[in-house]
Write a protein that holds these residues in place. Structure first.
Motif, PDB file in Angstrom:
ATOM      1  N   ASP A  23       0.812  -1.223   0.000  1.00 53.25           N
ATOM      2  CA  ASP A  23       0.000   0.000   0.000  1.00 53.25           C
ATOM      3  C   ASP A  23       0.846   1.274   0.000  1.00 53.25           C
ATOM      4  O   ASP A  23       0.586   2.222   0.726  1.00 53.25           O
ATOM      5  CB  ASP A  23      -0.976  -0.015   1.173  1.00 53.25           C
ATOM      6  CG  ASP A  23      -2.110   0.998   0.953  1.00 53.25           C
ATOM      7  OD1 ASP A  23      -2.199   1.543  -0.163  1.00 53.25           O
ATOM      8  OD2 ASP A  23      -2.894   1.229   1.878  1.00 53.25           O
ATOM      9  N   ASP A  26       2.461   3.363  -6.219  1.00 53.94           N
ATOM     10  CA  ASP A  26       3.414   2.937  -7.233  1.00 53.94           C
ATOM     11  C   ASP A  26       2.724   3.179  -8.576  1.00 53.94           C
ATOM     12  O   ASP A  26       1.611   3.693  -8.612  1.00 53.94           O
ATOM     13  CB  ASP A  26       3.762   1.455  -7.026  1.00 53.94           C
ATOM     14  CG  ASP A  26       5.032   1.047  -7.767  1.00 53.94           C
ATOM     15  OD1 ASP A  26       5.467   1.794  -8.674  1.00 53.94           O
ATOM     16  OD2 ASP A  26       5.585  -0.005  -7.439  1.00 53.94           O
ATOM     17  N   GLY A 228     -11.465  -5.517 -19.213  1.00 55.37           N
ATOM     18  CA  GLY A 228     -11.661  -4.790 -17.965  1.00 55.37           C
ATOM     19  C   GLY A 228     -11.013  -5.473 -16.778  1.00 55.37           C
ATOM     20  O   GLY A 228     -11.411  -5.248 -15.638  1.00 55.37           O
ATOM     21  N   GLN A 231      -6.540  -4.105 -13.443  1.00 54.52           N
ATOM     22  CA  GLN A 231      -6.887  -3.247 -12.314  1.00 54.52           C
ATOM     23  C   GLN A 231      -5.854  -2.139 -12.162  1.00 54.52           C
ATOM     24  O   GLN A 231      -4.659  -2.357 -12.354  1.00 54.52           O
ATOM     25  CB  GLN A 231      -6.982  -4.076 -11.027  1.00 54.52           C
ATOM     26  CG  GLN A 231      -8.086  -5.123 -11.094  1.00 54.52           C
ATOM     27  CD  GLN A 231      -8.384  -5.766  -9.752  1.00 54.52           C
ATOM     28  OE1 GLN A 231      -8.028  -5.220  -8.704  1.00 54.52           O
ATOM     29  NE2 GLN A 231      -9.039  -6.904  -9.782  1.00 54.52           N
ATOM     30  N   SER A 232      -6.312  -0.954 -11.778  1.00 56.75           N
ATOM     31  CA  SER A 232      -5.357   0.151 -11.700  1.00 56.75           C
ATOM     32  C   SER A 232      -4.433   0.009 -10.491  1.00 56.75           C
ATOM     33  O   SER A 232      -3.295   0.442 -10.539  1.00 56.75           O
ATOM     34  CB  SER A 232      -6.079   1.501 -11.703  1.00 56.75           C
ATOM     35  OG  SER A 232      -6.929   1.621 -10.603  1.00 56.75           O
ATOM     36  N   LYS A 233      -4.920  -0.588  -9.434  1.00 56.03           N
ATOM     37  CA  LYS A 233      -4.038  -0.854  -8.299  1.00 56.03           C
ATOM     38  C   LYS A 233      -3.593  -2.318  -8.342  1.00 56.03           C
ATOM     39  O   LYS A 233      -3.729  -3.074  -7.369  1.00 56.03           O
ATOM     40  CB  LYS A 233      -4.732  -0.492  -6.979  1.00 56.03           C
ATOM     41  CG  LYS A 233      -5.099   0.998  -6.932  1.00 56.03           C
ATOM     42  CD  LYS A 233      -5.770   1.427  -5.646  1.00 56.03           C
ATOM     43  CE  LYS A 233      -6.158   2.914  -5.760  1.00 56.03           C
ATOM     44  NZ  LYS A 233      -6.946   3.384  -4.593  1.00 56.03           N
ATOM     45  N   ARG A 235      -0.928  -3.626  -8.126  1.00 55.00           N
ATOM     46  CA  ARG A 235       0.104  -4.076  -7.192  1.00 55.00           C
ATOM     47  C   ARG A 235      -0.459  -4.960  -6.086  1.00 55.00           C
ATOM     48  O   ARG A 235       0.252  -5.800  -5.542  1.00 55.00           O
ATOM     49  CB  ARG A 235       0.826  -2.866  -6.591  1.00 55.00           C
ATOM     50  CG  ARG A 235      -0.043  -1.955  -5.751  1.00 55.00           C
ATOM     51  CD  ARG A 235       0.674  -0.639  -5.431  1.00 55.00           C
ATOM     52  NE  ARG A 235      -0.026   0.192  -4.485  1.00 55.00           N
ATOM     53  CZ  ARG A 235      -0.906   1.142  -4.795  1.00 55.00           C
ATOM     54  NH1 ARG A 235      -1.210   1.380  -6.060  1.00 55.00           N
ATOM     55  NH2 ARG A 235      -1.473   1.870  -3.855  1.00 55.00           N
TER      56      ARG A 235
ATOM     57  N   ASP B   6      -5.046   9.735  -9.611  1.00 57.28           N
ATOM     58  CA  ASP B   6      -5.682   9.243  -8.398  1.00 57.28           C
ATOM     59  C   ASP B   6      -5.879   7.734  -8.457  1.00 57.28           C
ATOM     60  O   ASP B   6      -6.325   7.127  -7.500  1.00 57.28           O
ATOM     61  CB  ASP B   6      -7.029   9.936  -8.193  1.00 57.28           C
ATOM     62  CG  ASP B   6      -7.822  10.064  -9.492  1.00 57.28           C
ATOM     63  OD1 ASP B   6      -7.378   9.528 -10.530  1.00 57.28           O
ATOM     64  OD2 ASP B   6      -8.891  10.698  -9.485  1.00 57.28           O
ATOM     65  N   ASN B   7      -5.500   7.139  -9.582  1.00 63.58           N
ATOM     66  CA  ASN B   7      -5.866   5.731  -9.765  1.00 63.58           C
ATOM     67  C   ASN B   7      -4.919   4.763  -9.089  1.00 63.58           C
ATOM     68  O   ASN B   7      -5.156   3.566  -9.093  1.00 63.58           O
ATOM     69  CB  ASN B   7      -6.023   5.402 -11.252  1.00 63.58           C
ATOM     70  CG  ASN B   7      -4.705   5.418 -11.987  1.00 63.58           C
ATOM     71  OD1 ASN B   7      -3.654   5.717 -11.414  1.00 63.58           O
ATOM     72  ND2 ASN B   7      -4.746   5.104 -13.265  1.00 63.58           N
ATOM     73  N   ALA B   8      -3.824   5.262  -8.519  1.00 60.35           N
ATOM     74  CA  ALA B   8      -2.903   4.354  -7.839  1.00 60.35           C
ATOM     75  C   ALA B   8      -2.644   4.785  -6.412  1.00 60.35           C
ATOM     76  O   ALA B   8      -1.714   4.309  -5.761  1.00 60.35           O
ATOM     77  CB  ALA B   8      -1.595   4.261  -8.620  1.00 60.35           C
ATOM     78  N   ALA B   9      -3.479   5.687  -5.922  1.00 59.30           N
ATOM     79  CA  ALA B   9      -3.281   6.196  -4.564  1.00 59.30           C
ATOM     80  C   ALA B   9      -3.476   5.084  -3.535  1.00 59.30           C
ATOM     81  O   ALA B   9      -3.944   3.996  -3.844  1.00 59.30           O
ATOM     82  CB  ALA B   9      -4.259   7.341  -4.296  1.00 59.30           C
ATOM     83  N   VAL B  11      -4.866   3.027  -0.221  1.00 63.96           N
ATOM     84  CA  VAL B  11      -6.195   2.582   0.178  1.00 63.96           C
ATOM     85  C   VAL B  11      -6.523   3.217   1.529  1.00 63.96           C
ATOM     86  O   VAL B  11      -5.679   3.255   2.429  1.00 63.96           O
ATOM     87  CB  VAL B  11      -6.212   1.046   0.259  1.00 63.96           C
ATOM     88  CG1 VAL B  11      -7.520   0.547   0.847  1.00 63.96           C
ATOM     89  CG2 VAL B  11      -5.969   0.461  -1.137  1.00 63.96           C
ATOM     90  N   ALA B  56     -14.521  -5.037 -10.351  1.00 61.94           N
ATOM     91  CA  ALA B  56     -13.186  -4.608  -9.932  1.00 61.94           C
ATOM     92  C   ALA B  56     -12.679  -3.362 -10.644  1.00 61.94           C
ATOM     93  O   ALA B  56     -11.778  -2.692 -10.152  1.00 61.94           O
ATOM     94  CB  ALA B  56     -12.188  -5.748 -10.133  1.00 61.94           C
ATOM     95  N   THR B  57     -13.228  -3.046 -11.800  1.00 59.34           N
ATOM     96  CA  THR B  57     -12.673  -1.925 -12.558  1.00 59.34           C
ATOM     97  C   THR B  57     -13.776  -1.068 -13.167  1.00 59.34           C
ATOM     98  O   THR B  57     -14.885  -1.537 -13.429  1.00 59.34           O
ATOM     99  CB  THR B  57     -11.774  -2.402 -13.724  1.00 59.34           C
ATOM    100  OG1 THR B  57     -12.585  -3.050 -14.706  1.00 59.34           O
ATOM    101  CG2 THR B  57     -10.686  -3.351 -13.252  1.00 59.34           C
ATOM    102  N   VAL B 199     -12.424   3.279  -6.736  1.00 60.01           N
ATOM    103  CA  VAL B 199     -10.992   2.951  -6.751  1.00 60.01           C
ATOM    104  C   VAL B 199     -10.137   4.218  -6.792  1.00 60.01           C
ATOM    105  O   VAL B 199      -9.103   4.305  -6.142  1.00 60.01           O
ATOM    106  CB  VAL B 199     -10.659   2.028  -7.938  1.00 60.01           C
ATOM    107  CG1 VAL B 199      -9.154   1.848  -8.068  1.00 60.01           C
ATOM    108  CG2 VAL B 199     -11.333   0.668  -7.764  1.00 60.01           C
ATOM    109  N   GLY B 202     -10.128   6.045  -2.944  1.00 59.83           N
ATOM    110  CA  GLY B 202      -9.784   5.463  -1.658  1.00 59.83           C
ATOM    111  C   GLY B 202     -10.005   3.976  -1.513  1.00 59.83           C
ATOM    112  O   GLY B 202      -9.545   3.372  -0.547  1.00 59.83           O
ATOM    113  N   ALA B 203     -10.703   3.369  -2.465  1.00 61.22           N
ATOM    114  CA  ALA B 203     -10.897   1.921  -2.399  1.00 61.22           C
ATOM    115  C   ALA B 203      -9.712   1.218  -3.060  1.00 61.22           C
ATOM    116  O   ALA B 203      -8.795   1.862  -3.597  1.00 61.22           O
ATOM    117  CB  ALA B 203     -12.203   1.521  -3.083  1.00 61.22           C
ATOM    118  N   MET B 204      -9.703  -0.096  -2.998  1.00 59.59           N
ATOM    119  CA  MET B 204      -8.621  -0.862  -3.593  1.00 59.59           C
ATOM    120  C   MET B 204      -9.016  -1.418  -4.959  1.00 59.59           C
ATOM    121  O   MET B 204      -8.307  -1.256  -5.934  1.00 59.59           O
ATOM    122  CB  MET B 204      -8.267  -2.041  -2.677  1.00 59.59           C
ATOM    123  CG  MET B 204      -7.192  -2.949  -3.259  1.00 59.59           C
ATOM    124  SD  MET B 204      -7.035  -4.512  -2.361  1.00 59.59           S
ATOM    125  CE  MET B 204      -6.272  -3.949  -0.844  1.00 59.59           C
ATOM    126  N   SER B 205     -10.160  -2.061  -5.007  1.00 62.93           N
ATOM    127  CA  SER B 205     -10.496  -2.834  -6.201  1.00 62.93           C
ATOM    128  C   SER B 205     -11.992  -3.037  -6.333  1.00 62.93           C
ATOM    129  O   SER B 205     -12.430  -4.097  -6.761  1.00 62.93           O
ATOM    130  CB  SER B 205      -9.816  -4.198  -6.129  1.00 62.93           C
ATOM    131  OG  SER B 205     -10.266  -4.895  -4.967  1.00 62.93           O
TER     132      SER B 205
END
Lengths: 331, 331, 331, 331
Positions: A23, A26, A228, A231-233, A235, B6-9, B11, B56-57, B199, B202-205
């Motif tokens: 977290d 990246d 789709g 996923q953007s996160k 990692r 903002d897409n990799a900030a 969680v 998820a996306t 996402v 503030g969310a993850m996925s």
């Protein structure tokens, strides 16, 4: 005491830890360091160069892998009971743009060169019939059987002879490797792509598609995004895969699930419909017997009118397995 | 100091907490209690009956939503710069089975009834031309603009008049609502389906597709599975959505990102290419100026040859925003 | 006196004759002698080995040809006014499984290396954007312009450099060759596949897809059947193609149509919106002028508010062309 | 003496005549007078309002008809030996965007309510399994059997009960009606759409899709164009349909073919694998016997290792049928 499925079991602490550690912001998508390190880790594990892509589900893994091998006008030979045929809501038809599943027989939901030939040999080489482009096998199979190295090799030889791609659905790949007591490389054999399952084995939401042909991985990257599934996160998915690979957690978890299954199998005797070579048991029992088991607090699925399916997981407690074993013996 | 996206900030802690709390075995897929409680929570938020599906996306959310409105032989009117046209790797073509995107103009990547009519009115009512089936708008838009309630209403009126579905891509829906200082219901207006994005906030996925027509949700459930987006441990996605909805965290996070963007906007003056109505800034600056900013440690994307794009996130630190604001003022 | 289109003109007597002659039972589909002789005839015409498949429509020809070059996740560069974009009811989206048309500009609906590069150069080499897989050009173009040999060669060079397939929509290929006064080989240039149109040029229901890459033809055969375009009495389509090729009827018919167009063009002067290099004329004229022409018995389509489109056919009578020419001169 | 198939037989003189008569320029596509008159003629024939679209092949007819009833995530119940499953090169997968064929059993390639229920009843009402959307039956069946009116009615009742569309593949519809000695309406029964076959029955290249639901026809028009099946000189297909309908030529031709088949059947006795209720015979005979027949000049297909298939056509000569009859009797 749940034996319904391994697909909803808890997430392993090491996976949680790896996700928390990931977290830190990246690069998005698969541009992060963890995603970038997957190829190397997987290549080391399989002892040959390969490329690994994370995706969230086994259905997506199977379909994206197959999409690199099968043209829309082609077909995929799979077992009549294969997950891609039975349980994916038509996803192969979607991802493969209508390419056809060609259904083959086989004991314990395992294909053989003979059962594959029985399907593809009668196909005339003309445009009126869908031509096979690939074969998909499941390791461990939908009935909990594990392909031996020579069995996979024989199918791979046939695939090569006929110019077909070979895909392995490894939703329970760890359980097969654990049962076979062999390396990942030996459990996979010479397939072209493997859906390496982790979600049923302690991860939360990450499977890896392993491509032994790097060109196929290049196509798969486009297909993953197009579906789709990038996923953007990303990692957080890569972190799960790393956690599962680290110190062979995937194997340890699978061994644990298999041990619980073996414990229960010991009490089943003639009731077993299929050899228990992974973490699933298909057990003959009457409706009344199932009722008896449920009254004792065991959760499981009916399997048709005269049987039950029990699935163990990485975190099935020994005492629960023993309790079920005893309960079955007492029936 | 990252303003790339903002897409990799990170969680949000509340999301982590909700995910951890969800790590009790429950029914797989969307049979768990958390998934089952989504409809009620979303209906309460939007003040009308709706059904919510996690995916998820945003790409999957947009495409599955549109798939309930658009037949394969139809088309979707969207802005020429819409995410579905520019950044989804052809996913709409995949999910909609070749249905066509019909590209419209509009200031700040926002459609208007006029710009939509300019696209659909010339389409002859014959089979040689793809007929529009739906409209997709983005709230906030790809250039950081927010549709006012009357703007959405006017587009919805046109959609209704022409028998078209109306979809809202809300990847930054929270930022729009925060800017407009209005309820979720007012920010969405009378659309048929909303891709409610978490996402980037503030969310993850987990994103939610919100269907205001329950029948469409029924179709979407099949489409989600068929696309391999029905995760077996879906409770972890549902948990994220609940965490984001609880005490309006989605709104608080968006306000925080918007405030940082407003801070920076204050220093941009004439440099701004578009009004800042969410958390994105498109700022005219030369290559040399961008170099200067990067030397001071600011990360961002070039936007063509003569501009830069800055994006703030829920966790952009006030001092970072102020620093960037000052740096731009000093250029 | 109809100048609406060449697409509904009468069938040439030689075509009728060949069809009647084909009415002896022979093998179904394309197993008959006439279908089997197509490759040889087309190879002789084009002076290089090629394979020819009949289909009933230009839309099917274009789409099947492109399906051999374009993966579903890819794109096709074509002119913004190309038939595949404007007039095929979304067929490319269907046949190419959602592959995207990438729209380029160009005078007279003709692409140039520059206009193609303007579309493909900005495409980042990443999965978020649809990558080009092929280029499609139209000979003669939708505005009646003909590509010179060096123009096609330059586009082909670009295609080769970028690894793209090159397709030519030759719905009016004969008209282009007739205008250019060159061989079929020179009019086609080094494209990979050609939709060789006959229906607008005196045939009833047969076009030929000419593949200069035999492997592509093998794929196309499956695609043709899969699209329901493999007619069981295919000999009647093959017969039409043979009739059109025999003694260069395709060229003679096209010359006849072009001559009529040239006759009319002579009266149009400044009214012409595009050079007349085939059998189509786009003529500026007011609504009142169009009314005047219609009162004199001329049939044609309006082209927007301020122009008309006239199309001549293989059987346009000289006196009709002269009458129209005079009528336009008298406006 | 050919008994290979009816699909490559000669074209009936009345069809030729009608095609020649249609060679006056008229509006392109289906805007001509002949195409416009189809609905009325078919409505009169079937005694209820219906809409008819011509297409060139049975494969296209079946797939376009089904595309109006089946969503891409759904399925079509058909017989395991149905043409759409066995002989269309995967066309249903293409046209239905991956919708699944759900294979049912049934004597003589005919479905029954029981055999349909055996397929659909086990399908759980959840997203993991493809849900049935339609049923397709073949009249006459792939093994030459004809559904009686009450058999179709029973299947239609089941379809209605379950909310499924009902399609009839009538590639040999005329042969069924002739055998049943009933009206077109009674041979079709209450199906939603019929692929009314003419090509095997004396036409050249025209089948009619008959929609008893006008709304479905509206969708089908878009699908036909999108599949490249809207021929610009469509009047020549319409002319064929009119010729076949005029004075019930379709029925007379079918009767003629059936009579020839009955003549042959009379000599087959126990050799017949299926009752002869149309114009196909499946006859048990050894390889040596087949050789004997071929030496006498009879053409036909082997049907597996121990049988032969003979098909008669509208123009099978009585003496040829008698000769084959005698030859079989003499085996």
């Amino acid at each position: 005491m749940q034996f319904l499925s391994d697909n909803a079991a808890s997430v392993h602490p090491a996976v949680w830890e790896a996700m928390r550690a990931a977290d830190e912001p990246d690069s998005p998508y698969d541009g992060d360091a963890l995603s970038g390190a997957l190829d190397e880790k997987l290549s080391a594990l399989f002892g040959r160069e390969c490329a690994g892509l994370w995706v969230a589900t086994g259905t997506a893994a199977n379909c994206i892998a197959l999409a690199t091998m099968v043209q829309p006008h082609g077909g995929v030979v799979c077992h009549r009971e294969a997950h891609i045929e039975m349980d994916e809501g038509g996803a192969p038809g979607f991802y493969l743009h209508g390419a056809k599943l060609l259904l083959a027989e086989g004991e314990g939901a395992k294909l053989t060169p003979e059962s594959i030939r029985a399907v593809i040999d009668p196909i005339r080489d003309d445009v009126h019939q869908v031509q096979p482009h690939a074969i998909s096998i499941t390791q461990a199979s939908e009935y909990g059987g594990s392909y031996r190295a020579d069995e996979v090799a024989a199918i791979a030889a046939l695939a090569k002879e006929r110019g077909l791609g070979l895909h392995m659905d490894g939703a329970r790949f760890g359980n097969a490797a654990a049962f076979l007591d062999c390396s990942a490389a030996d459990a996979a054999g010479p397939v072209d792509a493997l859906s390496f399952g982790f979600v049923k084995n302690g991860a939360m939401s990450a499977e890896a598609i392993v491509f032994f042909d790097p060109q196929a991985a290049d196509i798969a990257r486009y297909r993953r995004k197009r579906a789709g599934h990038l996923q953007s996160k990303g990692r957080f998915l890569a972190a799960q895969v790393h956690a599962m690979l680290k110190d062979d957690l995937w194997l340890a978890n699978a061994r644990s699930a298999n041990a619980a299954a073996a414990e229960i199998a010991g009490a089943c005797g003639e009731r077993l419909m299929h050899p228990v070579e992974a973490n699933e048991l298909f057990v003959r029992c009457t409706a009344a017997e199932r009722e008896t088991l449920r009254e004792q607090g065991f959760g499981f699925y009916d399997w048709g009118a005269d049987a039950a399916r029990f699935v163990t997981a990485w975190n099935t407690r020994e005492e629960d397995a023993r309790a079920l074993s005893k309960a079955i013996a007492d029936l």
